[in-house]
Design an enzyme around this catalytic site. Structure first.
Site, PDB file in Angstrom:
ATOM      1  N   LYS A  78      25.632  22.308 -48.072  1.00 49.37           N
ATOM      2  CA  LYS A  78      26.118  21.022 -48.186  1.00 49.37           C
ATOM      3  C   LYS A  78      25.722  20.152 -47.030  1.00 49.37           C
ATOM      4  O   LYS A  78      24.990  19.135 -47.502  1.00 49.37           O
ATOM      5  CB  LYS A  78      27.637  20.921 -48.259  1.00 49.37           C
ATOM      6  CG  LYS A  78      28.329  21.332 -49.267  1.00 49.37           C
ATOM      7  CD  LYS A  78      29.998  21.234 -49.036  1.00 49.37           C
ATOM      8  CE  LYS A  78      30.685  21.914 -50.063  1.00 49.37           C
ATOM      9  NZ  LYS A  78      32.246  21.720 -50.198  1.00 49.37           N
ATOM     10  N   ASP A 114      34.563  15.523 -52.157  1.00 48.72           N
ATOM     11  CA  ASP A 114      35.301  16.240 -51.467  1.00 48.72           C
ATOM     12  C   ASP A 114      36.633  15.623 -51.083  1.00 48.72           C
ATOM     13  O   ASP A 114      37.670  16.062 -51.146  1.00 48.72           O
ATOM     14  CB  ASP A 114      34.905  17.455 -50.360  1.00 48.72           C
ATOM     15  CG  ASP A 114      34.207  18.497 -50.954  1.00 48.72           C
ATOM     16  OD1 ASP A 114      34.510  18.843 -52.051  1.00 48.72           O
ATOM     17  OD2 ASP A 114      33.377  19.271 -50.092  1.00 48.72           O
TER      18      ASP A 114
HETATM   19  P1  NAP Z   1      34.135  25.536 -42.219  1.00 46.40           P
HETATM   20  O1  NAP Z   1      33.311  24.214 -42.039  1.00 46.40           O
HETATM   21  O2  NAP Z   1      33.395  26.771 -42.214  1.00 46.40           O
HETATM   22  O3  NAP Z   1      35.410  25.492 -41.251  1.00 46.40           O
HETATM   23  C1  NAP Z   1      36.176  26.594 -41.127  1.00 46.40           C
HETATM   24  C2  NAP Z   1      37.219  26.221 -40.218  1.00 46.40           C
HETATM   25  O4  NAP Z   1      38.140  27.136 -40.170  1.00 46.40           O
HETATM   26  C3  NAP Z   1      36.826  25.792 -38.992  1.00 46.40           C
HETATM   27  O5  NAP Z   1      37.688  24.739 -38.394  1.00 46.40           O
HETATM   28  C4  NAP Z   1      37.392  27.106 -38.226  1.00 46.40           C
HETATM   29  O6  NAP Z   1      37.414  27.104 -36.925  1.00 46.40           O
HETATM   30  C5  NAP Z   1      38.557  27.648 -38.941  1.00 46.40           C
HETATM   31  N1  NAP Z   1      38.729  28.959 -38.859  1.00 46.40           N
HETATM   32  C6  NAP Z   1      37.907  30.053 -39.379  1.00 46.40           C
HETATM   33  N2  NAP Z   1      38.463  31.381 -39.133  1.00 46.40           N
HETATM   34  C7  NAP Z   1      39.605  30.811 -38.472  1.00 46.40           C
HETATM   35  C8  NAP Z   1      40.368  31.782 -37.920  1.00 46.40           C
HETATM   36  N3  NAP Z   1      40.663  33.037 -38.041  1.00 46.40           N
HETATM   37  N4  NAP Z   1      41.645  31.134 -36.888  1.00 46.40           N
HETATM   38  C9  NAP Z   1      41.670  29.948 -36.915  1.00 46.40           C
HETATM   39  N5  NAP Z   1      40.728  28.911 -37.588  1.00 46.40           N
HETATM   40  C10 NAP Z   1      39.682  29.481 -38.214  1.00 46.40           C
HETATM   41  O7  NAP Z   1      34.741  25.770 -43.778  1.00 46.40           O
HETATM   42  P2  NAP Z   1      35.133  24.349 -44.729  1.00 46.40           P
HETATM   43  O8  NAP Z   1      33.985  24.225 -45.760  1.00 46.40           O
HETATM   44  O9  NAP Z   1      35.825  23.394 -44.111  1.00 46.40           O
HETATM   45  O10 NAP Z   1      36.041  25.227 -45.632  1.00 46.40           O
HETATM   46  C11 NAP Z   1      37.374  25.503 -45.083  1.00 46.40           C
HETATM   47  C12 NAP Z   1      38.341  26.308 -46.001  1.00 46.40           C
HETATM   48  O11 NAP Z   1      38.636  24.965 -47.112  1.00 46.40           O
HETATM   49  C13 NAP Z   1      37.817  27.204 -46.966  1.00 46.40           C
HETATM   50  O12 NAP Z   1      38.989  28.028 -47.217  1.00 46.40           O
HETATM   51  C14 NAP Z   1      37.485  26.828 -48.168  1.00 46.40           C
HETATM   52  O13 NAP Z   1      37.693  27.601 -49.269  1.00 46.40           O
HETATM   53  C15 NAP Z   1      38.411  25.455 -48.446  1.00 46.40           C
HETATM   54  N6  NAP Z   1      37.840  24.426 -49.207  1.00 46.40           N
HETATM   55  C16 NAP Z   1      38.504  24.254 -50.491  1.00 46.40           C
HETATM   56  C17 NAP Z   1      38.032  23.264 -51.271  1.00 46.40           C
HETATM   57  C18 NAP Z   1      38.702  23.033 -52.750  1.00 46.40           C
HETATM   58  O14 NAP Z   1      38.175  22.353 -53.437  1.00 46.40           O
HETATM   59  N7  NAP Z   1      39.721  23.663 -53.011  1.00 46.40           N
HETATM   60  C19 NAP Z   1      36.786  22.605 -51.032  1.00 46.40           C
HETATM   61  C20 NAP Z   1      36.336  22.707 -49.596  1.00 46.40           C
HETATM   62  C21 NAP Z   1      36.873  23.860 -48.912  1.00 46.40           C
HETATM   63  P3  NAP Z   1      36.369  27.012 -35.665  1.00 46.40           P
HETATM   64  O15 NAP Z   1      35.713  25.729 -35.567  1.00 46.40           O
HETATM   65  O16 NAP Z   1      37.075  27.389 -34.414  1.00 46.40           O
HETATM   66  O17 NAP Z   1      35.524  27.890 -36.163  1.00 46.40           O
END
Ligand code: NAP
Length: 294
Positions: A78, A114
């Site tokens: 993305k 999104d």
């Molecule tokens: P991303 O950019 O990689 O961000 C992940 C976030 O999670 C970061 O803030 C990270 O913190 C935090 N994190 C990861 N592991 C952690 C842990 N063990 N403890 C605490 N914080 C943790 O990912 P993203 O694209 O935003 O996606 C995040 C989530 O949203 C995923 O589960 C994804 O499936 C979901 N999502 C769903 C949809 C939907 O259509 N339903 C769409 C998009 C995303 P740090 O900054 O400290 O690393």
């Protein structure tokens, strides 16, 4: 629930769209979109493309040559796609990322659906945004879409993240964009201040990956004691459909929502950009739920 029709009849007139990701084999988008094309009788076909990051540029540049109407981009493409399009819609410019490309006359326009996908399911639940406080757990791509959408609807937001620097950067980006907003940020383990912030909030959004398949048994990202009955808890994870966080919240009497409808509505917005038709989102949701059961 009857099995949705997700197979598509392909002819010489079929228009091609799809999703580029790496990996992409678990994507629910192909059955979701193909079911919606079928339901409307549109001659479109949606296919998964496993594109290694090193090949993303050539894959995106090939869209006009292949006569493709467009693609979705998923993890990890993305952000990289942001610089590969000819033009950015404001949704993509705000998000700093592109999840949908539309090709018209050889030009590629990047969108990000999104934000709309995030907010529509919440609005459909009758959630009252304006003037209320909300807490976003996480500061990645999904948190960014959530933060801009909620601030645009008049909410006061606190970003809570494991890495404080990322929370600060996101809060500053939103505050720069909206002169009326004062987005705060705290680190995820700052218990007293977080407890107080959640107590004053109407909405808690989990955008971290904590509790996502295959780590369903991980404890929720915040202590269950911080929740209260007046809180609406929205977890963007859709697999599993009920994370530990949502289970605890439901048992406490909170209103809850998982990420299935966000997946559906971000897809529906892309569908409309490509075809000019509004899809039947209930058909798309059935295809997603069916895919999650497999
Ligand atoms: P991303 O950019 O990689 O961000 C992940 C976030 O999670 C970061 O803030 C990270 O913190 C935090 N994190 C990861 N592991 C952690 C842990 N063990 N403890 C605490 N914080 C943790 O990912 P993203 O694209 O935003 O996606 C995040 C989530 O949203 C995923 O589960 C994804 O499936 C979901 N999502 C769903 C949809 C939907 O259509 N339903 C769409 C998009 C995303 P740090 O900054 O400290 O690393």
């Amino acid at each position: 629930m009857t099995e949705p029709v997700t197979s598509i009849e392909i002819s010489g007139r079929s228009q091609l769209v799809g999703v580029m990701g790496w990996p992409v084999e678990h994507s629910l988008s192909p059955p979701m979109h193909n079911a919606a094309f079928n339901a409307l009788g549109l001659q479109y076909v949606y296919v998964p493309f496993a594109v290694e990051p090193v090949h993303l540029k050539s894959a995106v540049q090939a869209l006009p040559a292949l006569g493709m109407r467009g693609v979705n981009l998923t993890i990890p493409h993305k952000e990289a796609a942001f610089v590969l399009v000819d033009e950015l819609d404001s949704s993509a410019a705000l998000a700093g990322a592109v999840n949908t490309i539309v090709q018209v006359d050889g030009r590629l326009k990047g969108f990000n659906t999104d934000g709309i996908g995030f907010v529509l399911p919440l609005a459909a639940e009758g959630f009252d945004f304006h003037g209320n406080r909300g807490v976003i757990l996480g500061a990645g791509g999904a948190a960014r879409s959530a933060a801009f959408s909620l601030v645009a609807r008049g909410m006061h937001i606190t970003i809570v993240n494991r890495t404080l620097e990322r929370a600060r950067a996101l809060a500053e980006a939103v505050n720069q964009w909206s002169s009326n907003s004062s987005v705060d940020y705290v680190v995820l383990n700052s218990d007293d201040s977080l407890r107080q912030t959640i107590r004053e909030s109407a909405l808690l959004v989990n955008t971290t990956r904590v509790g996502m398949h295959p780590y369903e048994t991980e404890p929720p990202p915040i202590s269950a004691e911080f929740l209260h009955r007046g809180l609406f808890v929205y977890d963007l994870i859709y697999n599993p459909q009920e994370t530990q966080l949502l289970r605890v919240a439901r048992e406490m009497g909170c209103r809850t929502l998982n990420g299935v409808r966000m997946l559906v509505h971000q897809g529906a917005a892309a569908f409309e950009l490509w075809t000019g038709h509004k899809p039947d989102t209930s058909v798309m949701e059935t295809a997603v739920l069916w895919g999650l059961m497999r």
